[in-house]
Design an enzyme around this catalytic site. Structure first.
Site, PDB file in Angstrom:
ATOM      1  N   GLU A   1      -0.449   8.675   4.308  1.00 57.42           N
ATOM      2  CA  GLU A   1       0.655   7.936   3.924  1.00 57.42           C
ATOM      3  C   GLU A   1       1.572   8.137   4.134  1.00 57.42           C
ATOM      4  OE1 GLU A   1      -0.690   4.325   1.563  1.00 57.42           O
ATOM      5  OE2 GLU A   1      -2.295   4.007   2.024  1.00 57.42           O
TER       6      GLU A   1
ATOM      7  N   HIS B   1       0.101  -0.124   3.531  1.00 53.68           N
ATOM      8  CA  HIS B   1      -0.225  -0.873   2.440  1.00 53.68           C
ATOM      9  C   HIS B   1       0.799  -1.291   1.110  1.00 53.68           C
ATOM     10  CE1 HIS B   1      -1.928   2.329  -0.917  1.00 53.68           C
ATOM     11  NE2 HIS B   1      -2.107   1.150  -2.153  1.00 53.68           N
TER      12      HIS B   1
END
Length: 313
Positions: free
Chosen positions: A265, A286
Site C-alpha cells: 500500500e 483502504h
C-alpha cells in the site's frame, strides 16, 4: 520544533480546537517523505499517524522526547508496540470509532456483488437492455461467515441479521460457551474455520495481520469456498493471497471479491496488474473505515487521548 507531529490526514477542526495551546505540525503528506519525517521528530513529544507511517526503531531512535503515539484507526501493524513500550511511549488506537463505517462497507459491498445489477449504466444508456445478464441474488437467507468476532464483526453481523442473513463466525479467542455469541440481534453460530469457509455465502475477514493470519486465505482455502461465494477483506493486506484470489476469480470459482487492503500500500500499477481481467472484483484504497463521520470520531478520540497524555506527563 513542534510538540505534536501529524503525518497523515485527519479532521482539521479537531486539530484546531482539540490541540489548541500546543505547537502542532500538520502535514498529511509527511508519511510519504520518510527522510524528512526522521529529521522532524527530534523534539516531538507526540506523533499522530494513520496506517502508512511506520513507527519503528529508526523513527523512535530519532525521537528521544516522544511519549505518545496516537493512531487514527485501530490496526497497529505499522507500529512497533514492543519498541514503544520499551521506550515508555504510550500507544493509543482509536478503538471503536470507525466500527460502523467498516460494517457498512462490508454489507454494501456484499449486496453489490450478490445483486450484480449496478455495472450496466453505460450499456443501458447506449440502448442495450441486458436484463438476463444481470439477474443477481438476494442477501436475505444467505449465510455471513465472519473470520474473527470482535467489535467490527459484531457491528457487521447486526446489520446482516437485520437483512435476513444467518450469522456464523470463527474466533479461536472466543470459547464456544462464551455469552458473546448471543447478541441483541440474535445468535452467531461458532464454527471451526474450515466449516465456516465451506458453508458461508459471504465471508468477511476481521482479524489482524499476524504470523498465523498471513496468507490465511491462500489457494487451498479459497478452493474450499462455495463456487458462488463472496470474499471481502477490509481488515489487513496480506491475509489474502492476492495472486491466488485473482486466479480463482478469473477461473470463475468464486462469486466475487472485494479488497480494501493490500499487501503493498499504496497498490502500485505493477502489483495491481495481478488483478487484470478479474471479473466481479471491487478494489478500494483502504477506505472502508473512513467516512466523513468516522473521520471526525477517530480524529477527536485521538486528539483527546494525546492531549490527556501530554497534560499528565
Amino acid at each position: 520544533m513542534p510538540d505534536i507531529i501529524i503525518t497523515e490526514f485527519m479532521d482539521e477542526e479537531a486539530i484546531r480546537q482539540g490541540l489548541a495551546g500546543f505547537d502542532v505540525l500538520y502535514d498529511p503528506k509527511l508519511a510519504d517523505r520518510r527522510g524528512e519525517l526522521i529529521e522532524t521528530v527530534a523534539d516531538a513529544r507526540a506523533l499522530i499517524v494513520r496506517n502508512r507511517t511506520q513507527v519503528r526503531e529508526r523513527l523512535l531512535s530519532a525521537a528521544p522526547k516522544l511519549t505518545v503515539v496516537g493512531r487514527l484507526g485501530v490496526g497497529l501493524d505499522n507500529i512497533d508496540v514492543e519498541a514503544c513500550k520499551a521506550r515508555n511511549v504510550a500507544v493509543f488506537p482509536a478503538t471503536g470509532a470507525n466500527d460502523v463505517s467498516v460494517a457498512e462497507y462490508v454489507i454494501t459491498t456484499a449486496m453489490l456483488l450478490l445483486r450484480n445489477a449496478y455495472g450496466a449504466t453505460a450499456a443501458v444508456a447506449q440502448g442495450f437492455w441486458p436484463r438476463s445478464d444481470l439477474i443477481g441474488r438476494e442477501i436475505s437467507g444467505k449465510r455471513l461467515g465472519l473470520v474473527g468476532f470482535g467489535a467490527i464483526a459484531k457491528e457487521t453481523a447486526k446489520r446482516a441479521a437485520a437483512l435476513g442473513m444467518t450469522i456464523a463466525a470463527y474466533d479461536p479467542y472466543v470459547p464456544p460457551t462464551s455469552p458473546a455469541w448471543d447478541q441483541p440481534w440474535g445468535r452467531a453460530e461458532p464454527l471451526p474455520l474450515d466449516a465456516l469457509i465451506e458453508t458461508s455465502d459471504v465471508i468477511s475477514l476481521h482479524v489482524p495481520l499476524t504470523v498465523e493470519t498471513r496468507n490465511l486465505m491462500d489457494a487451498a482455502m479459497l478452493a474450499r469456498m462455495r463456487p458462488n461465494a463472496i470474499l471481502i477483506n477490509a481488515a489487513r493486506g496480506g491475509i489474502v493471497d492476492e495472486n491466488a484470489l485473482a486466479e480463482a476469480l478469473r477461473a470463475g470459482r468464486l462469486g466475487g471479491a472485494a479488497l480494501d487492503v493490500f499487501e503493498e500500500e499504496p497498490l502500485s500499477s505493477s502489483r495491481g496488474a495481478v488483478f487484470e481481467g478479474c471479473p466481479r472484483l471491487v478494489l478500494t484504497p483502504h477506505i472502508a473505515g473512513v467516512t466523513q463521520e468516522s473521520n471526525t470520531r477517530v480524529s477527536w478520540l485521538t486528539v483527546e487521548n494525546v492531549r490527556r497524555h501530554l497534560e499528565r506527563a
